[in-house]
Design a protein around this motif. Structure first.
Motif, PDB file in Angstrom:
ATOM      1  N   ILE A  82       3.078   0.095   1.095  1.00  0.00           N
ATOM      2  CA  ILE A  82       2.096   1.154   0.853  1.00  0.00           C
ATOM      3  C   ILE A  82       2.853   2.446   0.551  1.00  0.00           C
ATOM      4  O   ILE A  82       3.747   2.836   1.301  1.00  0.00           O
ATOM      5  CB  ILE A  82       1.190   1.373   2.081  1.00  0.00           C
ATOM      6  N   GLN A  83       2.496   3.096  -0.556  1.00  0.00           N
ATOM      7  CA  GLN A  83       3.136   4.355  -0.946  1.00  0.00           C
ATOM      8  C   GLN A  83       2.059   5.381  -1.269  1.00  0.00           C
ATOM      9  O   GLN A  83       1.326   5.232  -2.254  1.00  0.00           O
ATOM     10  CB  GLN A  83       4.033   4.149  -2.170  1.00  0.00           C
ATOM     11  N   ASP A  84       1.932   6.427  -0.448  1.00  0.00           N
ATOM     12  CA  ASP A  84       0.993   7.498  -0.782  1.00  0.00           C
ATOM     13  C   ASP A  84       1.420   8.193  -2.059  1.00  0.00           C
ATOM     14  O   ASP A  84       2.612   8.256  -2.382  1.00  0.00           O
ATOM     15  CB  ASP A  84       0.909   8.510   0.364  1.00  0.00           C
ATOM     16  N   ALA A  85       0.426   8.733  -2.780  1.00  0.00           N
ATOM     17  CA  ALA A  85       0.712   9.397  -4.055  1.00  0.00           C
ATOM     18  C   ALA A  85       1.273  10.801  -3.858  1.00  0.00           C
ATOM     19  O   ALA A  85       1.755  11.411  -4.814  1.00  0.00           O
ATOM     20  CB  ALA A  85      -0.558   9.461  -4.902  1.00  0.00           C
ATOM     21  N   ASP A  86       1.204  11.334  -2.630  1.00  0.00           N
ATOM     22  CA  ASP A  86       1.781  12.654  -2.381  1.00  0.00           C
ATOM     23  C   ASP A  86       3.287  12.510  -2.169  1.00  0.00           C
ATOM     24  O   ASP A  86       3.870  11.463  -2.420  1.00  0.00           O
ATOM     25  CB  ASP A  86       1.100  13.334  -1.186  1.00  0.00           C
ATOM     26  N   GLU A 140       0.417   5.089  12.884  1.00  0.00           N
ATOM     27  CA  GLU A 140      -0.291   5.754  11.797  1.00  0.00           C
ATOM     28  C   GLU A 140       0.570   5.994  10.555  1.00  0.00           C
ATOM     29  O   GLU A 140       0.119   6.614   9.606  1.00  0.00           O
ATOM     30  CB  GLU A 140      -0.848   7.096  12.294  1.00  0.00           C
ATOM     31  N   THR A 141       1.793   5.524  10.532  1.00  0.00           N
ATOM     32  CA  THR A 141       2.661   5.749   9.386  1.00  0.00           C
ATOM     33  C   THR A 141       2.100   5.136   8.108  1.00  0.00           C
ATOM     34  O   THR A 141       1.456   4.075   8.140  1.00  0.00           O
ATOM     35  CB  THR A 141       4.070   5.172   9.654  1.00  0.00           C
ATOM     36  N   CYS A 142       2.351   5.788   6.990  1.00  0.00           N
ATOM     37  CA  CYS A 142       1.990   5.218   5.685  1.00  0.00           C
ATOM     38  C   CYS A 142       2.886   4.034   5.352  1.00  0.00           C
ATOM     39  O   CYS A 142       2.412   3.000   4.876  1.00  0.00           O
ATOM     40  CB  CYS A 142       2.126   6.283   4.599  1.00  0.00           C
ATOM     41  N   TYR A 143       4.191   4.180   5.609  1.00  0.00           N
ATOM     42  CA  TYR A 143       5.147   3.153   5.178  1.00  0.00           C
ATOM     43  C   TYR A 143       5.052   1.898   6.046  1.00  0.00           C
ATOM     44  O   TYR A 143       5.560   1.846   7.169  1.00  0.00           O
ATOM     45  CB  TYR A 143       6.566   3.709   5.210  1.00  0.00           C
ATOM     46  N   LYS A 144       4.396   0.906   5.495  1.00  0.00           N
ATOM     47  CA  LYS A 144       4.332  -0.420   6.085  1.00  0.00           C
ATOM     48  C   LYS A 144       4.685  -1.409   4.979  1.00  0.00           C
ATOM     49  O   LYS A 144       4.162  -1.307   3.863  1.00  0.00           O
ATOM     50  CB  LYS A 144       2.930  -0.718   6.626  1.00  0.00           C
ATOM     51  N   VAL A 145       5.562  -2.350   5.281  1.00  0.00           N
ATOM     52  CA  VAL A 145       5.955  -3.368   4.311  1.00  0.00           C
ATOM     53  C   VAL A 145       5.589  -4.733   4.870  1.00  0.00           C
ATOM     54  O   VAL A 145       5.865  -5.020   6.043  1.00  0.00           O
ATOM     55  CB  VAL A 145       7.470  -3.329   4.009  1.00  0.00           C
ATOM     56  N   PHE A 155      -7.692   2.084   7.969  1.00  0.00           N
ATOM     57  CA  PHE A 155      -6.812   0.982   7.555  1.00  0.00           C
ATOM     58  C   PHE A 155      -5.662   0.779   8.526  1.00  0.00           C
ATOM     59  O   PHE A 155      -5.324  -0.363   8.874  1.00  0.00           O
ATOM     60  CB  PHE A 155      -6.262   1.276   6.152  1.00  0.00           C
ATOM     61  N   GLU A 156      -5.043   1.871   8.981  1.00  0.00           N
ATOM     62  CA  GLU A 156      -3.831   1.757   9.807  1.00  0.00           C
ATOM     63  C   GLU A 156      -4.091   1.029  11.133  1.00  0.00           C
ATOM     64  O   GLU A 156      -3.407   0.044  11.437  1.00  0.00           O
ATOM     65  CB  GLU A 156      -3.219   3.145  10.072  1.00  0.00           C
ATOM     66  N   PRO A 157      -5.062   1.481  11.957  1.00  0.00           N
ATOM     67  CA  PRO A 157      -5.310   0.751  13.206  1.00  0.00           C
ATOM     68  C   PRO A 157      -5.875  -0.644  12.978  1.00  0.00           C
ATOM     69  O   PRO A 157      -5.582  -1.566  13.751  1.00  0.00           O
ATOM     70  CB  PRO A 157      -6.307   1.637  13.958  1.00  0.00           C
TER      71      PRO A 157
END
Length: 237
Positions: free
Chosen positions: A94-98, A162-167, A185-187
């Motif tokens: 997951i990669q946020d666009a910011d 809560e991190t964005c970076y999940k692989v 989505f995260e939890p």
């Protein structure tokens, strides 16, 4: 035979910065001969996000970009559902666009997976010696509180749920039925991943270049309460 990393980017009103994150993704030198597959999902942006993406796609044919658009705004989670469904790589990130997370750390995140130790890797903003922008005290308390609540329910010892970076290994994340359409989505994914038999979850320390609300940050306190609801819903019921 080389592997592929599917990079799922949900985008909402990121027209001014989307080219900058794509430049960073393009510049990453992948190890292990790994290829990149970029999947962008525009969640019905109101600005010039679509024009920016299409212009970048046309000007950079060497970066494989697949573009999807929601005709109705549904939320970040819904955009992730679309991107994950269309991923074809061996691994999905997951990669946020910011610009809060640094794609240069893809190899760091992938190493436990490629080495055969992990099925899922979380990038933690709260461990290791990477740069971390100093911003909101109560946000950090909220993040740690939600992570603690999640850990109590999942029996994991994550430092940053809560991190964005999940692989993920692609077959694992695509097999999970995901429901949350916004920041739940995260939890939700953490709860459902934790229930998989013999799942191997690792954490690595990552950088964090956080944004202020003036710079475009979107998550707020209402989302924190939703996250708590999701922790209880997907773990206890």
């Amino acid at each position: 035979m080389s592997s592929t990393l599917s990079i799922v980017i949900p985008a909402y009103n990121e027209g001014p910065t989307i080219h900058r994150i794509l430049n960073k993704v393009k510049a990453v030198q992948m190890e292990w001969g790994m290829k990149k597959e970029v999947i962008i999902v525009n969640d019905c942006s109101k600005d010039n996000t679509e024009e920016s993406i299409l212009a970048y796609q046309s000007a950079n044919p060497e970066l494989p970009i697949t573009y999807y658009k929601h005709e109705i705004n549904q939320g970040k989670g819904a955009a992730l559902h679309t991107g994950i469904k269309h991923a074809t790589g061996n691994y999905v990130i997951i990669q946020d666009a910011d610009l809060e997370y640094d794609p240069e750390e893809y190899n760091l995140l992938l190493k436990p997976l490629v080495d055969g130790f992990a099925d899922v890797v979380y990038g933690s903003r709260f461990m290791g010696g990477k740069p971390h922008r100093i911003l909101f005290f109560w946000h950090s308390i909220g993040n740690k509180w939600l992570t603690t609540a999640s850990n109590m329910c999942t029996n994991l010892n994550l430092s940053d749920m809560e991190t964005c970076y999940k692989v993920f290994r692609r077959e694992i994340i695509q097999a999970i039925k995901l429901e949350e359409k916004r920041f739940g989505f995260e939890p939700e994914v953490t709860a459902k991943i934790s229930k998989l038999p013999k799942i191997r979850i690792y954490e690595v320390g990552i950088s964090y270049y956080g944004r202020t609300y003036e710079e475009g940050k979107k998550i707020g306190w209402k989302d924190a309460f939703r996250a708590l609801y999701c922790i209880l819903k997907y773990n206890l019921f």
